[in-house]
Design a protein around this motif. Structure first.
Motif, PDB file in Angstrom:
ATOM      1  N   LEU A 153       0.828  -1.209   0.000  1.00  0.00           N
ATOM      2  CA  LEU A 153       0.000   0.000   0.000  1.00  0.00           C
ATOM      3  C   LEU A 153       0.863   1.261   0.000  1.00  0.00           C
ATOM      4  N   ALA A 154       1.874   1.283   0.866  1.00  0.00           N
ATOM      5  CA  ALA A 154       2.744   2.458   0.934  1.00  0.00           C
ATOM      6  C   ALA A 154       3.465   2.683  -0.386  1.00  0.00           C
ATOM      7  N   LEU A 155       3.971   1.616  -0.990  1.00  0.00           N
ATOM      8  CA  LEU A 155       4.673   1.724  -2.271  1.00  0.00           C
ATOM      9  C   LEU A 155       3.739   2.210  -3.374  1.00  0.00           C
ATOM     10  N   LEU A 156       2.519   1.699  -3.392  1.00  0.00           N
ATOM     11  CA  LEU A 156       1.566   2.099  -4.427  1.00  0.00           C
ATOM     12  C   LEU A 156       1.125   3.552  -4.241  1.00  0.00           C
ATOM     13  N   VAL A 157       0.954   3.972  -2.989  1.00  0.00           N
ATOM     14  CA  VAL A 157       0.606   5.375  -2.746  1.00  0.00           C
ATOM     15  C   VAL A 157       1.735   6.285  -3.217  1.00  0.00           C
ATOM     16  N   TYR A 158       2.961   5.919  -2.879  1.00  0.00           N
ATOM     17  CA  TYR A 158       4.108   6.728  -3.299  1.00  0.00           C
ATOM     18  C   TYR A 158       4.244   6.722  -4.821  1.00  0.00           C
ATOM     19  N   GLY A 159       4.091   5.536  -5.421  1.00  0.00           N
ATOM     20  CA  GLY A 159       4.175   5.457  -6.877  1.00  0.00           C
ATOM     21  C   GLY A 159       3.082   6.252  -7.561  1.00  0.00           C
TER      22      GLY A 159
ATOM     23  N   ALA B 184      -1.372   6.191 -14.253  1.00  0.00           N
ATOM     24  CA  ALA B 184      -1.945   6.614 -12.973  1.00  0.00           C
ATOM     25  C   ALA B 184      -3.236   5.850 -12.675  1.00  0.00           C
ATOM     26  N   ALA B 185      -4.060   5.606 -13.700  1.00  0.00           N
ATOM     27  CA  ALA B 185      -5.314   4.875 -13.502  1.00  0.00           C
ATOM     28  C   ALA B 185      -5.035   3.429 -13.092  1.00  0.00           C
ATOM     29  N   ALA B 186      -4.062   2.792 -13.753  1.00  0.00           N
ATOM     30  CA  ALA B 186      -3.713   1.409 -13.397  1.00  0.00           C
ATOM     31  C   ALA B 186      -3.165   1.335 -11.977  1.00  0.00           C
ATOM     32  N   LEU B 187      -2.376   2.331 -11.594  1.00  0.00           N
ATOM     33  CA  LEU B 187      -1.860   2.383 -10.225  1.00  0.00           C
ATOM     34  C   LEU B 187      -2.990   2.530  -9.216  1.00  0.00           C
ATOM     35  N   ALA B 188      -3.977   3.358  -9.549  1.00  0.00           N
ATOM     36  CA  ALA B 188      -5.125   3.539  -8.653  1.00  0.00           C
ATOM     37  C   ALA B 188      -5.889   2.231  -8.490  1.00  0.00           C
ATOM     38  N   VAL B 189      -6.043   1.475  -9.567  1.00  0.00           N
ATOM     39  CA  VAL B 189      -6.711   0.174  -9.493  1.00  0.00           C
ATOM     40  C   VAL B 189      -5.924  -0.766  -8.573  1.00  0.00           C
ATOM     41  N   ALA B 190      -4.601  -0.805  -8.750  1.00  0.00           N
ATOM     42  CA  ALA B 190      -3.771  -1.666  -7.904  1.00  0.00           C
ATOM     43  C   ALA B 190      -3.877  -1.265  -6.438  1.00  0.00           C
TER      44      ALA B 190
END
Length: 303
Positions: free
Chosen positions: A80-86, A118-124
């Motif tokens: 979660l932290a990595l995805l938020v930062y990414g 950014a959309a794919a990251l939000a889905v992840a």
């Protein structure tokens, strides 16, 4: 109600309401029974213990009863932290483009690749938050591929030399998140609770209010990660998952630096001398977060 009981009740308010409804009377009775006859206020050690216990209850760390549960939860929070930062790094350009459109710029300036990433990251991120790890893993892998292709096209190295872009720190958070999600694919699906919420706003706040690309301090991108690591070290006695997540985040600049020195061997010696202080700081924080995570995890296992 005497002064000691009143002060104990005030300290016990730090525990979440459901916890107090179930155990308040029992805890209060135990505290009063073990107090000295003429004691008027809790000792410093008692107060600290109650505060730490209450914060652990609020983060959900007290419900991780086994090493396996702790490992899975730590991997989830790290992802979660990595995805938020990414997502924060990936969303900078699309948000800036959309802001310019709002001020009258042509719609053609929007980078479609950037929006899609950014959309794919939000889905992840959302899938990880809800415990849908297979969906999150697939979205993360797709994002990693899209990021590398986009970086190669932007740098003019696609398709011949896409590996040369591995020193771009924006490419590492999602890759590391995918690696964190990988062990969770075979984990049993458990009921998702809210303790993860406290970490995500913390990362967002640190990225937003400390030097980072989001606030135009692009020359100090890792400062937000250093700030998070400092907070995580302070929070280690409360939640052992915090330094684990901080260690995962610090792997982002570490991986980018290692890749840079491997890919640019001609200037590696010079760059190492020039960047000795940042490299030493990063190495020290990596060691500190790893040590804190190890010590607190072992202590947690004995509880």
């Amino acid at each position: 109600m005497n002064d000691l009981e009143r002060r104990y009740r005030w300290l016990l308010n730090i525990y979440p309401r459901p916890y107090r409804e179930y155990r308040l009377d029992e805890m209060l009775e135990t505290l009063l029974a073990t107090a000295d006859e003429h004691q008027r206020r809790p000792s410093l050690r008692e107060a600290a213990s109650l505060v730490v216990g209450g914060l652990r209850a609020r983060t959900g760390a007290d419900r991780l009863r086994s090493p396996v549960a702790l490992r899975h939860s730590a991997l989830r929070l790290s992802a979660l932290a990595l995805l938020v930062y990414g997502l924060t790094l990936a969303a900078v350009a699309p948000v800036a483009d959309l802001a310019q459109i709002g001020y009258g710029a042509p719609a053609g300036i929007v980078d479609v690749w950037g929006v899609a990433i950014a959309a794919a990251l939000a889905v992840a991120l959302l899938a990880t938050a809800w415990g849908a790890y297979r969906v999150a893993f697939v979205a993360a892998v797709v994002t990693v591929g899209a990021q590398h292709v986009h970086a190669g096209v932007s740098a003019g190295t696609w398709p011949a030399d896409i590996v040369r872009n591995a020193d771009d720190s924006r490419l590492w958070p999602v890759l590391l998140a995918a690696l964190a999600l990988l062990p969770l694919l075979r984990a049993p699906r458990t009921r998702v609770t809210r303790p993860w919420v406290w970490l995500v706003p913390t990362v967002l706040a640190i990225v937003a209010f400390t030097p980072s690309p989001l606030n135009d301090w692009s020359d100090a991108r890792t400062m937000s990660l250093y700030a998070f690591a400092a907070v995580a070290l302070l929070a280690a006695p409360i939640d052992t998952r915090a330094p684990i997540a901080a260690f995962a985040l610090l792997l982002v600049p570490a991986s980018a630096r290692i890749s840079y020195h491997l890919l640019h061997t001609a200037s590696a010696a010079h760059d190492l001398r020039v960047s000795a202080v940042p490299i030493a700081t990063l190495a020290a924080l990596l060691a500190a977060t790893l040590a804190a995570a190890t010590v607190t995890s072992r202590r947690h296992a004995r509880m």
